[in-house]
Design an enzyme around this catalytic site. Sequence first.
Site, PDB file in Angstrom:
ATOM      1  N   GLU A  71       0.819  -1.221   0.000  1.00 24.26           N
ATOM      2  CA  GLU A  71       0.000   0.000   0.000  1.00 24.26           C
ATOM      3  C   GLU A  71       0.850   1.267   0.000  1.00 24.26           C
ATOM      4  O   GLU A  71       0.364   2.346   0.294  1.00 24.26           O
ATOM      5  CB  GLU A  71      -0.974   0.011   1.187  1.00 24.26           C
ATOM      6  CG  GLU A  71      -1.932  -1.171   1.209  1.00 24.26           C
ATOM      7  CD  GLU A  71      -2.745  -1.290  -0.085  1.00 24.26           C
ATOM      8  OE1 GLU A  71      -3.143  -0.257  -0.628  1.00 24.26           O
ATOM      9  OE2 GLU A  71      -2.965  -2.436  -0.548  1.00 24.26           O
ATOM     10  N   ASP A 119      -1.755  -2.391  -9.121  1.00 23.87           N
ATOM     11  CA  ASP A 119      -2.272  -3.736  -8.900  1.00 23.87           C
ATOM     12  C   ASP A 119      -2.487  -4.486 -10.209  1.00 23.87           C
ATOM     13  O   ASP A 119      -3.136  -3.969 -11.127  1.00 23.87           O
ATOM     14  CB  ASP A 119      -3.623  -3.670  -8.180  1.00 23.87           C
ATOM     15  CG  ASP A 119      -3.482  -3.067  -6.787  1.00 23.87           C
ATOM     16  OD1 ASP A 119      -2.335  -2.852  -6.343  1.00 23.87           O
ATOM     17  OD2 ASP A 119      -4.517  -2.804  -6.158  1.00 23.87           O
TER      18      ASP A 119
END
Lengths: 706, 706
Positions: free
Chosen positions: B124, B215
């Site tokens: 993250e 991602d």
Amino acid sequence: MKKVNFLFGIHNHQPVGNFDFVFEEAYQKSYLPFIEALERHPKIRIAIHFTGILLDWIKEKHPNYIPRVREMVHKNQVEILTGGFYEPILAVIPRNDRLGQIRKLTKMVKELFDYDAIGMWLAERIWEPTLPSTLAEAGIKYTILDDTHFKYAGLREENLHGYYMTEDLGNAVDLFPISKRLRYAIPFEDPQETINHLGFWASEEGNNIVVFADDGEKFGVWPKTYDHVYKNGWLENFLTKLEENLSWINILHFKETIESMKPLGRIYLPTASYAEMGEWSLFSKASEEFVNFEHYLMDNGKYEENNVFVRGGFWRNFLAKYREVNDMHKKVLRVSKKLWTLPDSQKTKSQKAFDHLWAAQCNCPYWHGVFGGIYLSHIRDAIYSNLIDAEKELDKLNRYSLPNIEIFDVNIDGFDEVLVETKHINAYFDSKAGGILYELDYKPLSKNILDTMTRRHEAYHSKLDRATAPGEQSDHTASIHDLVLAKEANLKSKLHYDFYDRKALIDHFIDPGVTIKDFSESRYTEKGDFINKLYTVTSFKSDKKSANVVFSRLGNVDGRQVLLSKAITINNADGIIAIDYQLQNKSSEPVKSRFGIEFNFGLQAGHADDRYYYTNGPRLDDKYLDSVGEIENTKFIGLRDDWRKLDIQLTTAQNATIWRFPIETTSLSEGGFERVYQSSVVLVFWDLKIEKNWQNNLKLIFSKIE
Amino acid sequence: MKKVNFLFGIHNHQPVGNFDFVFEEAYQKSYLPFIEALERHPKIRIAIHFTGILLDWIKEKHPNYIPRVREMVHKNQVEILTGGFYEPILAVIPRNDRLGQIRKLTKMVKELFDYDAIGMWLAERIWEPTLPSTLAEAGIKYTILDDTHFKYAGLREENLHGYYMTEDLGNAVDLFPISKRLRYAIPFEDPQETINHLGFWASEEGNNIVVFADDGEKFGVWPKTYDHVYKNGWLENFLTKLEENLSWINILHFKETIESMKPLGRIYLPTASYAEMGEWSLFSKASEEFVNFEHYLMDNGKYEENNVFVRGGFWRNFLAKYREVNDMHKKVLRVSKKLWTLPDSQKTKSQKAFDHLWAAQCNCPYWHGVFGGIYLSHIRDAIYSNLIDAEKELDKLNRYSLPNIEIFDVNIDGFDEVLVETKHINAYFDSKAGGILYELDYKPLSKNILDTMTRRHEAYHSKLDRATAPGEQSDHTASIHDLVLAKEANLKSKLHYDFYDRKALIDHFIDPGVTIKDFSESRYTEKGDFINKLYTVTSFKSDKKSANVVFSRLGNVDGRQVLLSKAITINNADGIIAIDYQLQNKSSEPVKSRFGIEFNFGLQAGHADDRYYYTNGPRLDDKYLDSVGEIENTKFIGLRDDWRKLDIQLTTAQNATIWRFPIETTSLSEGGFERVYQSSVVLVFWDLKIEKNWQNNLKLIFSKIE
């Protein structure tokens, strides 16, 4: 009856290396009268932080001060805060140094005041979320930050009238938010404003707390505040007003608060400091843009509700903004590593070295806001002096042999530096920045002669237009944040910005038409591409007698390829450095250029009778270190520092012309804009026509005046 | 010709505890077709990160995938990134766990792909400035962050087309900035947009770099992206477009970049993540205000130039925002400390325990943005299951005797919790929050039965009005950041907010007029002041047979003083907990109230045939765990989880009425708003008129269904 809790703290500090007269003045104008006022108002309870530096000085110069404070501690009027002994920015020093510094001050607080301090003053409130782990390890239960820190986590004014817990990896510490409103009100606004603010937060439950904590120097040392706070009675009025309202204002110590009240909750604070630091830690252009953005929001009535989302820079970027800060910091890390990796038995013997190291971590010259900071050469000088003293202690342990050459990326810029250490000299070279010599420690006098400062754009330079010089200023006591003063008139015309670092062995190719004025103001174009460019380390070697390093660069002068090489030989037994220059013309056409080698000497006082240039030839009209002039046809220039007992001689084998002029920065201080002498430039140059080769030998001789 | 360097990376990850079918779907829709596309375009070079969790799964389920990737690694088409094996938020786990997790993945990358990974994917992109010290220690030379991080340090778009160095205490790491522009363009906009963006940064020197990394699931797993990216050929077009422009687009690996290019400089980044995380990590009210402020700036054309100064919250505050996150985190710290303080010989034997610990650090359920995160009960369940498994490994070492009672502030809220550990059960009590039982681990099945979720206001709930349920949505492929979908209609009417944590032994005094609907929607007023209030630990003791803790509180019911005490006895040899309640009326008037004790059971599936209520009396009309109903005059209710083989029986000595209803949260997921079953509430209550005393004994019996 509505009640409120008031927590009142002050932080008293003087930097390592500050002049004795400054300590004395601060003592007389602030530290002494403040506690005298407290003695007259025994119901006013307060937390005081003295840095170890200041306590050392007070112990020696005014030993009677200590029992007076101790007495107030015994009466539970005064709570003492600990902190890093030499007031370091905890986040950027190694864990062991953090623990050592905090424990040292806690121990002294116990000895002097018979008090077990478990709360700390965090230097400049530079918060990082991993700090709780070290703080907990050092026995710290609470510290005091700004409301700003908490707002950055998304809390609002109404959530900030209590204290919070935070933790890192399960290590907890309690955090108090300082009211920015009160930081501006005390001691600048009418005392009633503070009472009103406290009244606003008074409640039936009486469990709100309001915190004021700030520099003790605001009470008497900051410009005009002595008259305001003492002569005109602000403090007396303030304390009296508080006393008159003690029926509903409950003055608590921080320690009492955590013992008697529960936290409002657990919170995690991002990297932060007080709001103003956000502006200062930005690079200068961004800093201007940030201020403009804040003004835009204020003008549109959007600031108050949204300033929790508006943030400037990150403190650590002072390390990126000023190479001078980074160079000190990386030397601190280097010395710290050497000390902490000593065998335990040697560690015990080296307490003096640790103390020098910790003194060198004093935060003041590692940043710059509206006070001098990094621009103050005497403060930087103390940092280097302590670091070199620590290194000399290490030398005594004979852990490694001298001379020593290390080539690695010490300043972490992606390029290797060359670190040469001999018995008398440390010489650090930066290959990336033009193969320059950027640190030159003369160890017998613990002096970094290249402790200089480059002239840079600062966001506040745009305010110079509206700065008022002495005689012109109004006598309104404004907050330090609103004042725009200048210590002398016409400073703007002295504002120049350098395009390279003002260090030594800087290789210039310049047009003979460039005047000394152009050159000193950095208003000219280089004919060569050697400044700020990458040099190669062609060879390096050392034996017992000396260390030798050769730098070279194949560059261009007026479109012609030139191979420049400079071989530096540093003696181990004395302070002599020999530099052999060679220029090889790799083109078929002759290279015509003025070639100059620049040296900066940072001797701290530009205009003092005990610091001057001398020659072995013509008498100098003006020999002060801030003098400007040219000497033609010479092989020698000397600089004397009779105060420090330092003699510097620069000789050249071939006759040269020498320019000399000072580098002076214009920066903000408590007293407004000021010009600060940083170094004396000596440019040795020749007008050359190189067919094939040119070479010359220079010598730098450092010695202690006996 | 103007050229530019393009760095392209993807991050493939599935959380610990995700369903096998989700892994399989992601594999078929994204991980597999993506590398098939790369095989068709061998000139497109890319960095790929697979988390250890995913590699474990692929190795087992699709072993042929590994050599295909290895082949591309050998051809230098693919660079592999390492990271924390189970994708933890590095900043909030202990240093030893960080090192262990990174080294474990680096080792697996070497084994599977024959590649020495020195770059990492930072989960993250949660950056903290002290990370470089751990990264350097783990052998990491570079990592990839967002342009946002750099902008927060005061840099601008034009400064972000290279990489930077940073350091902590001299430990250096290289940092790459991901282009937010490209994160939104790929794969949502026409491939030409990316080419145009690259063209904009192309230069004669050709030394600019442009980074895209995001991602892998954006390519096929995110809603509608499979059709868009594969069926409709977006990826094929994109890669072809890139190929057609390789004359000026130089695709570089990250590793090649740091080996061949110098950094733009040294920079220090504050605590930060990608821009959106700033919004999500704020408390819900502040989050709404933040979004409004951003919109204000956008509407006034001030956003682009000033967004470097506009920031939301700090990731760690997910620990303050959700007690459920904090409870998991503090259990992680507790287990980690126990493991790392083992003697070295036992450490070696406990590799399985370390692995469980590290799996429990998987970041997914520790926060919540627009995906499920903490709201996903099966993901939380896996965390607890791993932690309990690690504890069971520790139990085997017999380092401390059971039962064990510890009283300390485990969750760091300023109040002590009570932790009871027996051979079969861990029971954690929170005295501050009403003396509740907040964790109840049934060790034989490695299940925390109180792994529940409180219903809270989320900033995005205001968007429920414009969410479209299936059938209503447009077929425009918007970025996940723009979509507002709902998995079912009319969700808004199911939005309720709790004023206390949905755990167990919650002591309610309610008016008999309060309906089960009011109660289940938290729309009523307590007659007592026991909920969320401080209880005292009156006594605690343990022997080989059992552990016993007594909580009490002198509170008020309708203005009358009532002393409530609850004595909890937990057997050591089985899963039986006995709870003795006593209410003492301290006033002279009788206390009339309905008194109820609330239990939540978090069994993950509200409406599944293998999970149900049962009684020993009347047959239940609806026995699903999301059923709502009342049973009068009963002494028993049971819950069965045939899937997990868990039986729970709750008995009361005195006849009672029992209410049951589900707690369902409404939260965002990849697919839009969804209702998630979190727990089944069982409220056991009595309508009392207490003259002096009332007492009752309850029993909770947990057993494994053989």
